[in-house]
Design a protein around this motif. Structure first.
Motif, short mmCIF file in Angstrom:
data_model
loop_
_atom_site.label_atom_id
_atom_site.label_comp_id
_atom_site.label_asym_id
_atom_site.label_seq_id
_atom_site.Cartn_x
_atom_site.Cartn_y
_atom_site.Cartn_z
N GLY A 53 3.79 5.72 -5.59
CA GLY A 53 3.73 5.82 -7.05
C GLY A 53 2.70 6.83 -7.51
O GLY A 53 2.84 7.44 -8.56
N ARG A 54 1.65 7.03 -6.74
CA ARG A 54 0.61 7.99 -7.11
C ARG A 54 1.02 9.42 -6.83
O ARG A 54 0.73 10.32 -7.58
CB ARG A 54 -0.68 7.69 -6.35
CG ARG A 54 -1.57 6.75 -7.09
CD ARG A 54 -2.87 6.63 -6.39
NE ARG A 54 -2.79 5.38 -5.64
CZ ARG A 54 -3.48 5.08 -4.59
NH1 ARG A 54 -4.32 5.94 -4.09
NH2 ARG A 54 -3.35 3.93 -4.00
N ARG A 55 1.65 9.62 -5.69
CA ARG A 55 2.04 10.97 -5.30
C ARG A 55 3.46 11.23 -5.76
O ARG A 55 4.35 10.42 -5.59
CB ARG A 55 2.01 11.13 -3.79
CG ARG A 55 0.65 11.07 -3.20
CD ARG A 55 0.76 11.39 -1.75
NE ARG A 55 1.80 10.52 -1.15
CZ ARG A 55 1.83 10.21 0.12
NH1 ARG A 55 0.93 10.66 0.92
NH2 ARG A 55 2.77 9.44 0.60
N SER A 56 3.67 12.36 -6.31
CA SER A 56 5.00 12.75 -6.70
C SER A 56 5.30 14.12 -6.11
O SER A 56 4.51 15.04 -6.22
CB SER A 56 5.11 12.78 -8.22
OG SER A 56 6.38 13.23 -8.59
N ASP A 57 6.46 14.24 -5.46
CA ASP A 57 6.85 15.51 -4.86
C ASP A 57 7.33 16.49 -5.92
O ASP A 57 7.29 17.70 -5.72
CB ASP A 57 7.94 15.30 -3.82
CG ASP A 57 7.43 14.49 -2.64
OD1 ASP A 57 6.21 14.53 -2.38
OD2 ASP A 57 8.25 13.83 -1.98
N SER A 58 7.77 15.98 -7.04
CA SER A 58 8.23 16.87 -8.11
C SER A 58 7.05 17.24 -9.02
O SER A 58 6.11 16.47 -9.16
CB SER A 58 9.33 16.19 -8.93
OG SER A 58 8.82 15.02 -9.52
N ALA A 116 0.83 -1.21 0.00
CA ALA A 116 0.00 0.00 0.00
C ALA A 116 0.86 1.25 0.00
O ALA A 116 0.57 2.22 -0.70
CB ALA A 116 -0.93 -0.01 1.21
N ALA A 117 1.95 1.24 0.77
CA ALA A 117 2.86 2.39 0.79
C ALA A 117 3.52 2.57 -0.57
O ALA A 117 3.70 3.70 -1.03
CB ALA A 117 3.91 2.21 1.88
N LEU A 118 3.86 1.48 -1.21
CA LEU A 118 4.47 1.56 -2.54
C LEU A 118 3.49 2.11 -3.56
O LEU A 118 3.85 2.93 -4.41
CB LEU A 118 4.97 0.18 -2.96
CG LEU A 118 5.80 0.10 -4.23
CD1 LEU A 118 7.06 0.93 -4.09
CD2 LEU A 118 6.16 -1.35 -4.52
N ARG A 119 2.22 1.68 -3.49
CA ARG A 119 1.21 2.21 -4.40
C ARG A 119 0.99 3.69 -4.17
O ARG A 119 0.87 4.47 -5.11
CB ARG A 119 -0.11 1.46 -4.23
CG ARG A 119 -0.16 0.14 -4.96
CD ARG A 119 -1.58 -0.41 -4.98
NE ARG A 119 -2.12 -0.59 -3.64
CZ ARG A 119 -2.00 -1.69 -2.91
NH1 ARG A 119 -1.35 -2.71 -3.40
NH2 ARG A 119 -2.53 -1.77 -1.70
N ASP A 120 0.94 4.11 -2.90
CA ASP A 120 0.76 5.53 -2.58
C ASP A 120 1.95 6.36 -3.05
O ASP A 120 1.79 7.47 -3.52
CB ASP A 120 0.55 5.73 -1.08
CG ASP A 120 -0.81 5.27 -0.62
OD1 ASP A 120 -1.70 5.07 -1.48
OD2 ASP A 120 -0.99 5.09 0.60
#
Length: 135
Positions: A126-131, A120-124
């Motif tokens: 991948g969805r959120r990007s800080d850049s 779940a952390a890996l999926r999250d």
């Protein structure tokens, strides 16, 4: 006995919340505070045993081994989360499918829960990007 609601705070397997909004230890080791906004229905020992197809003494043994979470109501009887029959079915599948003893089933359940959290952390991530997006 029948299904009885409990007015205490509810929690899942990885993070059990305590009544009154006290901090509860999660499986990752951090603490979280949860408050009950709505009364959570609880299942009695007989109801869980009937729904899972197990003897109540075996369900008590699973509680003692820590394979399924249960709490005590005001009268001292075991009460369970509505997901307890599914957890017991998972334990039975591991027992019959992989021929594991109950101590190793506890370890496998903890590892499967940890894998689910990491996925779940890996999926999250991948969805959120800080850049900012490149377009």
């Amino acid at each position: 006995m029948s299904d009885r609601p409990s007015w205490a705070a509810a929690g899942g397997r990885p993070a059990r919340a305590e009544a009154g909004g006290r901090p509860a230890r999660t499986s990752a080791g951090s603490t979280a505070v949860r408050y009950a906004l709505v009364p959570v229905p609880r299942l009695s020992l007989d109801t869980v045993a009937r729904r899972s197809g197990l003897h109540p003494d075996l369900v008590r043994r699973f509680v003692a081994l820590g394979l399924v979470d249960a709490e005590r109501d005001a009268a001292g009887h075991l009460v369970f989360d509505p997901a307890a029959p599914a957890v017991l079915a998972r334990v039975q599948r591991l027992r019959s499918g992989l021929c594991l003893n109950y101590a190793s089933i506890g370890l496998v359940l903890d590892l499967l829960d940890r894998i689910s959290l990491l996925e779940a952390a890996l999926r999250d991530r991948g969805r959120r990007s800080d850049s900012p997006p490149w377009t």
